[in-house]
Enzyme design. Structure first.
Site, short mmCIF file in Angstrom:
data_model
loop_
_atom_site.label_atom_id
_atom_site.label_comp_id
_atom_site.label_asym_id
_atom_site.label_seq_id
_atom_site.Cartn_x
_atom_site.Cartn_y
_atom_site.Cartn_z
N CYS A 70 4.64 1.83 -15.35
CA CYS A 70 5.22 1.50 -14.03
C CYS A 70 6.21 2.58 -13.58
O CYS A 70 7.17 2.87 -14.27
CB CYS A 70 5.91 0.14 -14.10
SG CYS A 70 6.78 -0.26 -12.57
N ASN A 179 5.55 -6.42 0.76
CA ASN A 179 4.22 -6.96 0.53
C ASN A 179 4.25 -7.53 -0.88
O ASN A 179 4.74 -6.88 -1.80
CB ASN A 179 3.16 -5.86 0.53
CG ASN A 179 3.00 -5.20 1.88
OD1 ASN A 179 3.21 -5.83 2.91
ND2 ASN A 179 2.62 -3.94 1.88
N HIS A 190 5.69 -4.17 -9.79
CA HIS A 190 7.16 -4.25 -9.90
C HIS A 190 7.75 -4.72 -8.56
O HIS A 190 7.36 -4.22 -7.51
CB HIS A 190 7.70 -2.85 -10.25
CG HIS A 190 9.12 -2.85 -10.70
ND1 HIS A 190 9.50 -2.55 -11.99
CD2 HIS A 190 10.26 -3.15 -10.04
CE1 HIS A 190 10.81 -2.64 -12.09
NE2 HIS A 190 11.29 -3.00 -10.92
N HIS A 192 9.27 -4.89 -5.31
CA HIS A 192 9.78 -3.84 -4.44
C HIS A 192 9.34 -4.08 -3.00
O HIS A 192 8.40 -4.82 -2.75
CB HIS A 192 9.28 -2.46 -4.89
CG HIS A 192 7.83 -2.21 -4.60
ND1 HIS A 192 6.82 -2.81 -5.31
CD2 HIS A 192 7.22 -1.44 -3.66
CE1 HIS A 192 5.65 -2.41 -4.83
NE2 HIS A 192 5.86 -1.58 -3.82
N GLN A 194 9.38 -1.95 1.11
CA GLN A 194 9.27 -0.62 1.70
C GLN A 194 10.00 -0.57 3.03
O GLN A 194 10.27 -1.61 3.63
CB GLN A 194 7.80 -0.27 1.94
CG GLN A 194 6.96 -0.27 0.68
CD GLN A 194 5.54 0.19 0.98
OE1 GLN A 194 5.31 1.33 1.35
NE2 GLN A 194 4.60 -0.71 0.85
ZN ZN Z 1 8.22 -1.82 -13.45
#
Ligand code: ZN
Length: 365
Positions: A70, A179, A190, A192, A194
């Protein structure tokens, strides 16, 4: 909250937002990367009157890597990721595979700068910016599992980035979003989000401004204030109501699961929110998301989209709001955007908005 700026090995910016003081400066990026110099473009669709981004190099971006590869986890002694620090709270950095990025004027290829005589084939550089926002160092967490304190830090990061990106002369519209889920097209699991800083007013923002302008000319009223007041009077589709925020299913919701969260006071964008509004937002956001996730006994793919007004134009016409929506229409079943939605932009919803609001009110917050 403490903010620390640094650069990655290829020159991209990285910004740490820490909840407590960081001991010393963040470590340097030890990777050997070529300089960051991608050239996204955009072309004008004269038939619809919209810009379309062209970023063919994005075909090579990281796609669903195994967990131990990742790029959004902190770096370790033996593995260097996009984040050089060994831990972090919230971190933002420039996307390595951006749909929009700044190009120095002198570097701009001539073919990108010219228009043809008839103006039917207009192309220019996609001179905006795309950033990644990591919500937590915990690879297996999710936004809905964050603490209210952490969501508050994420809000501060969005405020900081919206302010900085809106100030860039190339940028017209700043879009913070998340998303979630492979079904939506997420390429990294992971947790997250944007940020897209577009070099034009996005088509949906433009459509919304056009509606608000027409409404003002017709009634002299504020479309967003009137919609919120009407939803509050009706009560039928209210999901959660705080002192400063109201969450409701819109009267003409287009997605099976969809909730909009409005500030009760008119605010154009995230930086315009007061401290108290940011704090209440952090728990209302979590409450609504957890209700949406618990409606079906299944993982919820969703999009959380911050609608802000443009950086410069028409800032008094619209109101900041969050749109949360999912393509899940039943356990194990997705709503696909097929002919009517994809080709014609005409939505047909499989769940009545009043029914969806009842489901959310009865769900666990
Ligand atoms: Zn990660």
């Amino acid at each position: 909250m403490r903010k620390t700026l640094a650069r990655l090995a290829d020159g991209r910016e990285i910004i740490y937002f820490d909840e407590s003081d960081r001991a010393g400066p963040p470590p340097a990026d030890q990777r050997d990367l070529p300089p960051f110099q991608l050239r996204p473009a955009m072309r004008y669709d004269v038939v619809l009157g919209e810009w379309v981004g062209v970023a063919d190099f994005r075909q090579d971006r990281t796609f669903l890597p195994p967990d131990d590869q990742c790029p959004l986890c902190p770096s370790t002694a033996t593995r260097f990721t996009e984040i050089p620090a060994s831990s972090y709270d919230v971190v933002v950095f420039e996307n390595r595979f951006p749909s929009f990025a700044m190009v120095a004027a002198a570097d701009e290829p001539v073919s990108l700068a010219i228009h043809d005589e008839s103006r039917l084939f207009a192309q220019r550089s996609g001179a905006g910016r795309c950033e990644v926002v990591c919500f937590t160092a915990d690879h297996d967490s999710s936004f809905s599992a964050l603490s209210a304190e952490r969501v508050r830090t994420v809000i501060e990061a969005w405020v900081d980035r919206t302010t900085a990106l809106s100030a860039l002369p190339e940028v017209e519209d700043v879009f913070c979003f998340e998303n979630r889920g492979r079904e939506i097209g997420v390429t990294l699991s992971h947790p997250h989000g944007q940020i897209y800083a577009y070099p034009f007013v996005a088509p949906r923002t433009q459509q919304m401004l056009d509606s608000a302008r027409a409404y003002r000319e017709r009634t002299a009223g504020d479309l967003f204030a009137d919609v919120l007041a009407a939803e509050e009077r009706s009560g039928e589709r209210i999901v959660v109501r705080g002192d400063m925020w109201t969450a409701f299913v819109p009267f003409a919701a287009r997605w099976p699961l969809e909730v909009h969260i409005y500030p009760r006071r008119s605010a154009p964008d995230l930086p315009a929110l007061s401290d108290a509004e940011r704090t209440e937002l952090s728990w209302i956001y979590l409450d609504v998301l957890r209700r949406m996730e618990s409606v079906f006994d299944d993982t919820l793919p969703y999009i959380a989209a911050w609608q802000q007004v443009p950086a410069r134009a028409d800032r008094d016409l619209a109101r900041l709001h969050l749109r949360l929506f999912s393509i899940r229409r039943a356990p194990g079943k997705l709503k696909y955007l097929a002919g009517s939605e994809s080709a014609m932009g005409a939505f047909v919803n499989d769940i009545g908005p009043d029914t969806a609001a009842r489901m959310f009110r009865e769900a666990r917050g």
